[in-house]
Design a protein around this motif. Structure first.
Motif, mmCIF file in Angstrom:
data_model
loop_
_atom_site.group_PDB
_atom_site.id
_atom_site.type_symbol
_atom_site.label_atom_id
_atom_site.label_comp_id
_atom_site.label_asym_id
_atom_site.label_seq_id
_atom_site.Cartn_x
_atom_site.Cartn_y
_atom_site.Cartn_z
ATOM 1 N N TYR A 1 33.630 34.931 38.508
ATOM 2 C CA TYR A 1 34.181 34.624 39.830
ATOM 3 C C TYR A 1 33.044 34.116 40.714
ATOM 4 C CZ TYR A 1 37.975 37.326 37.871
ATOM 5 O OH TYR A 1 38.977 37.777 37.031
ATOM 6 N N ALA B 1 35.762 29.544 42.680
ATOM 7 C CA ALA B 1 36.227 29.345 41.310
ATOM 8 C C ALA B 1 36.527 30.690 40.675
ATOM 9 C CB ALA B 1 35.194 28.585 40.481
ATOM 10 N N SER B 2 37.624 30.742 39.959
ATOM 11 C CA SER B 2 38.016 31.940 39.228
ATOM 12 C C SER B 2 38.220 31.548 37.771
ATOM 13 C CB SER B 2 39.312 32.520 39.805
ATOM 14 O OG SER B 2 39.833 33.533 38.973
ATOM 15 N N HIS C 1 44.275 34.912 33.750
ATOM 16 C CA HIS C 1 44.971 33.939 34.610
ATOM 17 C C HIS C 1 44.465 32.513 34.473
ATOM 18 C CE1 HIS C 1 46.838 37.409 36.470
ATOM 19 N NE2 HIS C 1 45.650 37.932 36.707
ATOM 20 N N ILE D 1 41.747 29.235 34.629
ATOM 21 C CA ILE D 1 40.685 28.706 35.491
ATOM 22 C C ILE D 1 41.297 28.051 36.727
ATOM 23 C CG2 ILE D 1 38.804 27.041 35.664
ATOM 24 C CD1 ILE D 1 38.362 27.368 32.665
ATOM 25 N N THR D 2 40.798 28.465 37.888
ATOM 26 C CA THR D 2 41.203 27.870 39.162
ATOM 27 C C THR D 2 39.935 27.543 39.953
ATOM 28 O OG1 THR D 2 43.218 29.201 39.222
ATOM 29 C CG2 THR D 2 42.524 28.150 41.279
ATOM 30 N N VAL D 3 39.840 26.306 40.432
ATOM 31 C CA VAL D 3 38.659 25.874 41.178
ATOM 32 C C VAL D 3 39.105 25.224 42.470
ATOM 33 C CG1 VAL D 3 36.548 24.484 41.147
ATOM 34 C CG2 VAL D 3 37.430 25.459 39.004
ATOM 35 N N PHE D 4 38.425 25.598 43.571
ATOM 36 C CA PHE D 4 38.677 24.980 44.865
ATOM 37 C C PHE D 4 37.341 24.483 45.393
ATOM 38 C CE2 PHE D 4 38.633 25.167 49.498
ATOM 39 C CZ PHE D 4 39.768 24.413 49.817
#
Length: 281
Positions: A258, A267-268, A273, A275-278
């Motif tokens: 994280y 980014a997670s 869950h 990969i999520t990136v902002f």
């Protein structure tokens, strides 16, 4: 910090971003008094900046959204805040209270001022309604922003100083099960450092960072064999490079990673869950 509606934020962004002049002849809404909560924030669609939440002193049977016009004038060093409207949102929800105000609630409204809209120096901070005008001092410096309100019966705030979190810091956690994965987490940290990131501390931090009293990030261990190793680095490379390195370790080892930067990136990389990136603007 949760924003109540997009309506007042839209007004603030329109005025601040496009330089639209406030119509000083428009009617103002009445108020028996206002209190303020404010803070510096990093994450969210607006990016780095200051959130201001105003609350009505008077409790009413209906909930109202307070709508403001905001104008920042860097030449004259003015921040002008006008209470223009109150949008009726219906009856207050019922909550049992010992003081018999079960059916009354406090109305509120908020707006956001981007950090780059304010220059260093001393501003007048004008709050104006149909019933009162209070002029305070809003002092902006690199490390501290201060709101000084004169003694009065209508406008108050319990927060005098806010400390903008420094830019270009990377922090977060590597979370995993099993002591054997510690070596891979440490290899991940070593890889980041090879790209120019350096361990840092934020001593006696008044900022919203997850550090201990000495300014260092804190590891956690629980349920016998679960581990969270924390890190705090000065960010000397782009966030994309950090994400790319993280993906390599995430794909090859049993690590959850994280990432956060004080520029607003997040980014997670989670086994549960995905990969999520902002990326911050």
């Amino acid at each position: 910090m949760k924003s109540k509606t997009s309506f007042s934020l839209f007004i603030a962004i329109l005025l601040l971003g496009c330089g639209k002049e406030i119509d000083f002849n428009r009617n103002l809404s009445d108020s028996e008094g206002l209190s303020l909560y404010w803070d510096h924030q990093i994450f969210g669609e607006q990016g780095r900046g200051f959130i201001f939440e105003f609350y009505e002193a008077q409790r009413l049977e209906n909930q109202y959204e307070l709508v403001f016009d905001i104008k920042v004038d860097n030449r004259r060093k003015n921040i002008d805040i006008y209470l223009r409207d109150k949008i009726d949102e219906g009856k207050c929800p019922y909550f049992p209270t010992p003081d018999q105000t079960d059916n009354l609630c406090i109305s509120s409204g908020d707006f956001f001022i981007p950090e780059d809209q304010l220059k260093e120096g001393e501003y007048t901070f004008l709050v104006k309604t149909a019933d009162f005008t209070i002029q305070s001092t809003f002092s902006v410096s690199k490390d501290q922003v201060k709101l000084s309100i004169p003694e009065n019966d209508y406008f108050s705030c319990s927060i005098e100083n806010v400390y903008p979190t420094p830019k270009n810091l990377l922090y977060g956690n590597v979370i995993f099960n099993g002591e054997e994965n510690t070596q891979y987490a440490e290899a991940f940290f070593a890889k980041l450092k090879s790209f120019g990131l350096n361990d840092t501390i934020v001593s006696n931090s008044p900022f919203n960072l997850p550090v201990d009293d000495s300014g260092k990030p804190e590891d956690r261990h629980w349920d016998t064999d679960k581990h969270s190793l924390a890190f705090l680095y000065s960010l000397n490379s782009g966030f994309q490079s950090v994400v790319d390195i993280s993906k390599q370790f995430f794909d090859n080892y049993d690590l959850n990673i994280y990432l956060f930067t004080t520029n607003g990136d997040q980014a997670s990389l989670s086994k549960a869950h995905g990969i999520t990136v902002f990326y911050a603007k």
